[in-house]
Write a protein that holds these residues in place. Structure first.
Motif, PDB file in Angstrom:
ATOM      1  N   GLN A   1       0.825  -1.194   0.000  1.00  0.00           N
ATOM      2  CA  GLN A   1       0.000   0.000   0.000  1.00  0.00           C
ATOM      3  C   GLN A   1       0.873   1.263   0.000  1.00  0.00           C
ATOM      4  O   GLN A   1       0.545   2.236  -0.665  1.00  0.00           O
ATOM      5  CB  GLN A   1      -0.909  -0.019   1.228  1.00  0.00           C
ATOM      6  CG  GLN A   1      -2.279   0.469   0.937  1.00  0.00           C
ATOM      7  CD  GLN A   1      -3.194   0.284   2.147  1.00  0.00           C
ATOM      8  OE1 GLN A   1      -2.743   0.095   3.265  1.00  0.00           O
ATOM      9  NE2 GLN A   1      -4.482   0.321   1.892  1.00  0.00           N
ATOM     10  N   SER A   2       1.970   1.228   0.718  1.00  0.00           N
ATOM     11  CA  SER A   2       2.889   2.371   0.744  1.00  0.00           C
ATOM     12  C   SER A   2       3.502   2.609  -0.627  1.00  0.00           C
ATOM     13  O   SER A   2       3.659   3.759  -1.050  1.00  0.00           O
ATOM     14  CB  SER A   2       4.006   2.135   1.762  1.00  0.00           C
ATOM     15  OG  SER A   2       3.475   2.020   3.048  1.00  0.00           O
ATOM     16  N   ILE A   3       3.828   1.534  -1.320  1.00  0.00           N
ATOM     17  CA  ILE A   3       4.418   1.672  -2.656  1.00  0.00           C
ATOM     18  C   ILE A   3       3.406   2.274  -3.619  1.00  0.00           C
ATOM     19  O   ILE A   3       3.735   3.179  -4.397  1.00  0.00           O
ATOM     20  CB  ILE A   3       4.922   0.302  -3.171  1.00  0.00           C
ATOM     21  CG1 ILE A   3       6.120  -0.149  -2.330  1.00  0.00           C
ATOM     22  CG2 ILE A   3       5.293   0.368  -4.647  1.00  0.00           C
ATOM     23  CD1 ILE A   3       6.563  -1.559  -2.604  1.00  0.00           C
ATOM     24  N   VAL A   4       2.167   1.823  -3.566  1.00  0.00           N
ATOM     25  CA  VAL A   4       1.117   2.358  -4.431  1.00  0.00           C
ATOM     26  C   VAL A   4       0.898   3.839  -4.141  1.00  0.00           C
ATOM     27  O   VAL A   4       0.796   4.659  -5.050  1.00  0.00           O
ATOM     28  CB  VAL A   4      -0.197   1.559  -4.289  1.00  0.00           C
ATOM     29  CG1 VAL A   4      -1.345   2.241  -5.011  1.00  0.00           C
ATOM     30  CG2 VAL A   4      -0.014   0.136  -4.792  1.00  0.00           C
ATOM     31  N   GLN A   5       0.836   4.199  -2.876  1.00  0.00           N
ATOM     32  CA  GLN A   5       0.646   5.600  -2.500  1.00  0.00           C
ATOM     33  C   GLN A   5       1.825   6.454  -2.958  1.00  0.00           C
ATOM     34  O   GLN A   5       1.644   7.562  -3.451  1.00  0.00           O
ATOM     35  CB  GLN A   5       0.440   5.733  -0.986  1.00  0.00           C
ATOM     36  CG  GLN A   5       0.095   7.143  -0.552  1.00  0.00           C
ATOM     37  CD  GLN A   5      -1.175   7.669  -1.229  1.00  0.00           C
ATOM     38  OE1 GLN A   5      -2.129   6.953  -1.460  1.00  0.00           O
ATOM     39  NE2 GLN A   5      -1.164   8.941  -1.585  1.00  0.00           N
ATOM     40  N   ALA A   6       3.036   5.939  -2.815  1.00  0.00           N
ATOM     41  CA  ALA A   6       4.223   6.665  -3.265  1.00  0.00           C
ATOM     42  C   ALA A   6       4.187   6.855  -4.777  1.00  0.00           C
ATOM     43  O   ALA A   6       4.496   7.935  -5.281  1.00  0.00           O
ATOM     44  CB  ALA A   6       5.479   5.923  -2.839  1.00  0.00           C
ATOM     45  N   TYR A   7       3.779   5.807  -5.500  1.00  0.00           N
ATOM     46  CA  TYR A   7       3.696   5.912  -6.953  1.00  0.00           C
ATOM     47  C   TYR A   7       2.671   6.969  -7.366  1.00  0.00           C
ATOM     48  O   TYR A   7       2.906   7.768  -8.263  1.00  0.00           O
ATOM     49  CB  TYR A   7       3.327   4.563  -7.559  1.00  0.00           C
ATOM     50  CG  TYR A   7       3.185   4.609  -9.058  1.00  0.00           C
ATOM     51  CD1 TYR A   7       4.308   4.647  -9.879  1.00  0.00           C
ATOM     52  CD2 TYR A   7       1.929   4.638  -9.658  1.00  0.00           C
ATOM     53  CE1 TYR A   7       4.190   4.711 -11.244  1.00  0.00           C
ATOM     54  CE2 TYR A   7       1.797   4.703 -11.027  1.00  0.00           C
ATOM     55  CZ  TYR A   7       2.932   4.724 -11.816  1.00  0.00           C
ATOM     56  OH  TYR A   7       2.803   4.796 -13.183  1.00  0.00           O
ATOM     57  N   LYS A   8       1.523   6.994  -6.705  1.00  0.00           N
ATOM     58  CA  LYS A   8       0.496   7.992  -6.998  1.00  0.00           C
ATOM     59  C   LYS A   8       0.983   9.408  -6.696  1.00  0.00           C
ATOM     60  O   LYS A   8       0.508  10.369  -7.286  1.00  0.00           O
ATOM     61  CB  LYS A   8      -0.784   7.697  -6.207  1.00  0.00           C
ATOM     62  CG  LYS A   8      -1.554   6.513  -6.735  1.00  0.00           C
ATOM     63  CD  LYS A   8      -2.833   6.292  -5.940  1.00  0.00           C
ATOM     64  CE  LYS A   8      -3.627   5.125  -6.502  1.00  0.00           C
ATOM     65  NZ  LYS A   8      -4.856   4.893  -5.738  1.00  0.00           N
ATOM     66  N   SER A   9       1.941   9.525  -5.790  1.00  0.00           N
ATOM     67  CA  SER A   9       2.504  10.835  -5.453  1.00  0.00           C
ATOM     68  C   SER A   9       3.601  11.252  -6.414  1.00  0.00           C
ATOM     69  O   SER A   9       4.143  12.340  -6.301  1.00  0.00           O
ATOM     70  CB  SER A   9       3.073  10.803  -4.028  1.00  0.00           C
ATOM     71  OG  SER A   9       2.051  10.525  -3.111  1.00  0.00           O
TER      72      SER A   9
END
Length: 190
Positions: free
Chosen positions: A1-9
């Motif tokens: 989930q952290s990786i997905v959120q970082a990618y979206k950022s």
């Protein structure tokens, strides 16, 4: 989930770089064009509630306005072609030949400006092959917009400030030209 959120950022997993500049003027202009033309590559999207609401309102007014503008651009292109054909008829007393010659010239010029030459620029700026650039050109101008090729997204490349703006204008004029070609094909098929 952290990786997905970082990618979206905007953080990519390659070399820990960020996609800074996505929302600078050129990136925002490109996003606006891809939204109102309904291309929607899928690589940029609003991430806040306010941004999403604004995007909805922007699209509600922008899409119809864009259709009106594309229609006007297409009509101006068509008037230019018809004017040239009329002038040739007057000067050389050609009847059918002038119209066919001008339509052929307009088709070839449009092919060059909107489908055959842009891949050369895309090859230079993006590092794509000519075929990839041609594919991007057609997929973009036809508003299919899969998102497998999107300009200005390679973190290993430096893009000039004018690049996305020129591509955005190319999209608008190219869509108007392709709409005329599709209209011509529909008339021929009917």
């Amino acid at each position: 989930q952290s990786i997905v959120q970082a990618y979206k950022s905007g953080i990519t997993l390659q070399r820990n770089t960020t996609s800074l500049g996505r929302w600078d003027f050129s990136g925002s202009f490109f996003f606006s064009i891809s939204a109102i033309t309904t291309i929607g590559y899928g690589n940029l999207s609003p991430s806040t509630v306010a941004g999403r609401i604004f995007c909805i309102l922007f699209a509600l007014f922008g899409i119809p306005l864009n259709l009106v503008i594309l229609n006007e651009i297409g009509q101006l292109m068509l008037l230019g072609v018809q004017h040239c054909a009329h002038r040739l008829e007057e000067v050389f007393h050609w009847q059918k030949k002038a119209s066919l010659l001008i339509k052929t010239c307009a088709l070839v010029t449009g092919l060059l400006l909107f489908l055959l030459l842009p891949p050369l620029l895309l090859s230079d700026k993006e590092g794509w092959s000519y075929e990839e650039g041609f594919y991007y050109s057609f997929i973009t101008l036809s508003t299919i917009g899969f998102g497998d090729y999107v300009i200005g997204m390679n973190p290993d490349r430096t893009y000039p400030g004018w690049y996305k703006n020129v591509i955005s204008l190319w999209i608008l004029f190219g869509m108007a030209w392709l709409a005329l070609v599709i209209k011509l094909c529909i008339n021929f098929l009917e």
